[in-house]
Design a protein around this motif. Structure first.
Motif, mmCIF file in Angstrom:
data_model
loop_
_atom_site.group_PDB
_atom_site.id
_atom_site.type_symbol
_atom_site.label_atom_id
_atom_site.label_comp_id
_atom_site.label_asym_id
_atom_site.label_seq_id
_atom_site.Cartn_x
_atom_site.Cartn_y
_atom_site.Cartn_z
ATOM 1 N N ILE A 62 0.832 -1.200 0.000
ATOM 2 C CA ILE A 62 0.000 0.000 0.000
ATOM 3 C C ILE A 62 0.866 1.250 0.000
ATOM 4 C CG2 ILE A 62 -1.626 1.351 1.389
ATOM 5 C CD1 ILE A 62 -2.849 -1.356 2.270
ATOM 6 N N PHE A 63 1.905 1.264 0.836
ATOM 7 C CA PHE A 63 2.777 2.432 0.896
ATOM 8 C C PHE A 63 3.544 2.627 -0.418
ATOM 9 C CE2 PHE A 63 2.317 2.134 5.568
ATOM 10 C CZ PHE A 63 2.019 3.470 5.820
ATOM 11 N N LEU A 64 3.978 1.527 -1.035
ATOM 12 C CA LEU A 64 4.680 1.648 -2.309
ATOM 13 C C LEU A 64 3.773 2.237 -3.384
ATOM 14 C CD1 LEU A 64 6.728 -1.692 -2.460
ATOM 15 C CD2 LEU A 64 7.609 0.622 -2.078
ATOM 16 N N MET A 65 2.521 1.797 -3.428
ATOM 17 C CA MET A 65 1.592 2.353 -4.414
ATOM 18 C C MET A 65 1.288 3.823 -4.138
ATOM 19 S SD MET A 65 -1.160 -0.611 -5.443
ATOM 20 C CE MET A 65 -1.829 -0.795 -3.788
ATOM 21 N N ALA A 70 1.826 9.188 -5.878
ATOM 22 C CA ALA A 70 2.053 10.599 -5.567
ATOM 23 C C ALA A 70 3.205 11.155 -6.391
ATOM 24 C CB ALA A 70 2.355 10.758 -4.071
ATOM 25 N N GLY A 71 4.277 10.370 -6.552
ATOM 26 C CA GLY A 71 5.408 10.825 -7.351
ATOM 27 C C GLY A 71 5.035 11.075 -8.799
ATOM 28 N N GLU A 72 4.189 10.200 -9.346
ATOM 29 C CA GLU A 72 3.765 10.375 -10.741
ATOM 30 C C GLU A 72 2.871 11.603 -10.898
ATOM 31 O OE1 GLU A 72 2.820 10.158 -14.692
ATOM 32 O OE2 GLU A 72 4.464 9.186 -13.604
ATOM 33 N N ARG A 76 5.335 14.165 -12.532
ATOM 34 C CA ARG A 76 5.230 13.790 -13.945
ATOM 35 C C ARG A 76 6.618 13.586 -14.566
ATOM 36 N NH1 ARG A 76 -0.044 12.378 -15.227
ATOM 37 N NH2 ARG A 76 -1.475 13.802 -14.205
ATOM 38 N N PRO A 77 7.435 12.721 -13.998
ATOM 39 C CA PRO A 77 8.824 12.616 -14.459
ATOM 40 C C PRO A 77 8.923 11.959 -15.835
ATOM 41 C CG PRO A 77 8.358 10.867 -12.917
ATOM 42 C CD PRO A 77 7.131 11.727 -12.952
ATOM 43 N N GLY A 78 10.018 12.260 -16.514
ATOM 44 C CA GLY A 78 10.322 11.581 -17.760
ATOM 45 C C GLY A 78 11.168 10.350 -17.486
ATOM 46 N N SER A 79 11.673 9.753 -18.563
ATOM 47 C CA SER A 79 12.538 8.583 -18.435
ATOM 48 C C SER A 79 13.876 9.004 -17.823
ATOM 49 C CB SER A 79 12.759 7.971 -19.822
ATOM 50 O OG SER A 79 13.520 6.815 -19.754
ATOM 51 N N PRO A 80 14.477 8.212 -16.918
ATOM 52 C CA PRO A 80 14.087 6.860 -16.503
ATOM 53 C C PRO A 80 13.224 6.826 -15.253
ATOM 54 C CG PRO A 80 16.256 7.336 -15.638
ATOM 55 C CD PRO A 80 15.826 8.577 -16.395
ATOM 56 N N TRP A 81 12.897 8.011 -14.645
ATOM 57 C CA TRP A 81 12.164 7.998 -13.391
ATOM 58 C C TRP A 81 10.723 7.527 -13.571
ATOM 59 C CZ3 TRP A 81 14.960 7.737 -9.373
ATOM 60 C CH2 TRP A 81 16.209 8.364 -9.344
ATOM 61 N N ALA A 82 10.153 7.740 -14.729
ATOM 62 C CA ALA A 82 8.811 7.219 -14.980
ATOM 63 C C ALA A 82 8.810 5.700 -14.903
ATOM 64 C CB ALA A 82 8.318 7.676 -16.355
ATOM 65 N N VAL A 84 10.978 3.894 -13.206
ATOM 66 C CA VAL A 84 11.218 3.536 -11.798
ATOM 67 C C VAL A 84 9.902 3.560 -11.022
ATOM 68 C CG1 VAL A 84 12.313 4.277 -9.647
ATOM 69 C CG2 VAL A 84 13.617 4.307 -11.786
ATOM 70 N N LEU A 85 9.106 4.595 -11.212
ATOM 71 C CA LEU A 85 7.814 4.676 -10.530
ATOM 72 C C LEU A 85 6.883 3.552 -10.977
ATOM 73 C CD1 LEU A 85 7.087 8.526 -10.534
ATOM 74 C CD2 LEU A 85 7.876 7.101 -8.635
ATOM 75 N N ALA A 86 6.946 3.187 -12.258
ATOM 76 C CA ALA A 86 6.118 2.086 -12.754
ATOM 77 C C ALA A 86 6.503 0.776 -12.078
ATOM 78 C CB ALA A 86 6.270 1.959 -14.274
ATOM 79 N N VAL A 87 7.803 0.545 -11.909
ATOM 80 C CA VAL A 87 8.267 -0.667 -11.236
ATOM 81 C C VAL A 87 7.825 -0.678 -9.779
ATOM 82 C CG1 VAL A 87 10.340 -1.877 -10.414
ATOM 83 C CG2 VAL A 87 10.205 -1.080 -12.785
ATOM 84 N N VAL A 88 7.962 0.459 -9.102
ATOM 85 C CA VAL A 88 7.560 0.550 -7.691
ATOM 86 C C VAL A 88 6.064 0.304 -7.556
ATOM 87 C CG1 VAL A 88 7.368 2.088 -5.703
ATOM 88 C CG2 VAL A 88 9.458 2.083 -7.077
ATOM 89 N N PHE A 89 5.272 0.877 -8.465
ATOM 90 C CA PHE A 89 3.827 0.674 -8.407
ATOM 91 C C PHE A 89 3.481 -0.791 -8.655
ATOM 92 C CE2 PHE A 89 -0.419 0.402 -10.149
ATOM 93 C CZ PHE A 89 -1.155 1.186 -9.277
#
Length: 235
Positions: A62-65, A70-72, A76-82, A84-89
């Motif tokens: 739940i905390f990871l999602m 919230a980060g997304e 609204r980061p571009g690559s590669p942070w987008a 990273v957030l997708a993997v975390v989600f």
């Protein structure tokens, strides 16, 4: 290979969905391996507790999602942070859905028969994710369709999926939103005996047919292989 690399790291929606699905599947597999090792008393892993409270892994999910969502939305980061957030989600979603039965029943039924609902939820999410990776967009409006036709199509999808769910075929109903043929088959076939549809509409003879038809779930063996055979009681 170069084209695939561009697709995965360009921030395109399909590429991000692929990262989510890949993280989801890998996290689920690793999680089930770890919990089965804990159950068998093998390896270095142990349950996490804070005082007398057992901390289930869906709490971390739940905390990871929340953090990745919230980060997304905020940055609204571009690559590669987008990515990273997708993997975390995806990892958080796997940890959360792996204990779907616990927060559905509000009880520790992880290894009980009711805990199979968690495997159902994970399999449905994985199939829907795979369909999205392959390009399925059930509610995507297109320029060559009229608004009325689009609305009718969406409504038909939802009605068929709703009938399937009302007949106790939740997985088929959810998948059928993306693949209408699945919803059609589930909607016209016999309902599960404990479903609202069967209780409201079936006479004793048809209810007996339904009980015979669904006495053994063909996926039980697959679920046991993925998650371990259920036991009675709570662990």
């Amino acid at each position: 290979m170069a084209a695939v690399t561009v697709e995965l790291f360009a921030g395109a929606s399909t590429g991000l969905v692929l990262w989510v699905v890949a993280a989801f599947v890998v996290t689920f597999v690793v999680t089930r391996v770890v919990v089965r090792m804990i159950r068998a008393g093998r390896g270095p892993f142990r349950d996490t507790s804070v005082g007398d409270v057992h901390v289930h892994h869906h709490v971390y999910g739940i905390f990871l999602m929340l953090l990745s969502g919230a980060g997304e939305f905020v940055y609204r980061p571009g690559s590669p942070w987008a990515e990273v957030l997708a993997v975390v989600f995806g990892a958080g979603a796997a940890l959360t859905l792996d204990e779907f039965a616990l927060w559905l029943h509000l009880d520790d039924v992880y290894w009980a028969r009711e805990g199979r609902k968690s495997v159902d939820a994970v399999l449905v999410a994985a199939v829907i994710g795979a369909l999205l990776v392959l390009g399925a967009r059930p509610f995507e409006d297109t320029a060559d369709e009229g608004r009325v036709a689009f609305a009718v199509t969406v409504l038909a999808h939802l009605v068929l999926a709703g009938i399937a769910i009302f007949k106790g075929k939740i997985a088929s109903g959810l998948i059928g939103i993306a693949v209408p043929f699945v919803a059609v088959v589930a909607a016209v076939r016999l309902a599960r005996p404990g479903s609202p549809w069967a209780r409201a509409r079936y006479d004793p003879a048809r209810l007996a047919r339904a009980e015979t038809r669904f006495r053994r779930n063909r996926w039980d063996g697959v679920k046991d292989l993925l998650a371990g055979a259920p036991t009675e009681g709570r662990t």
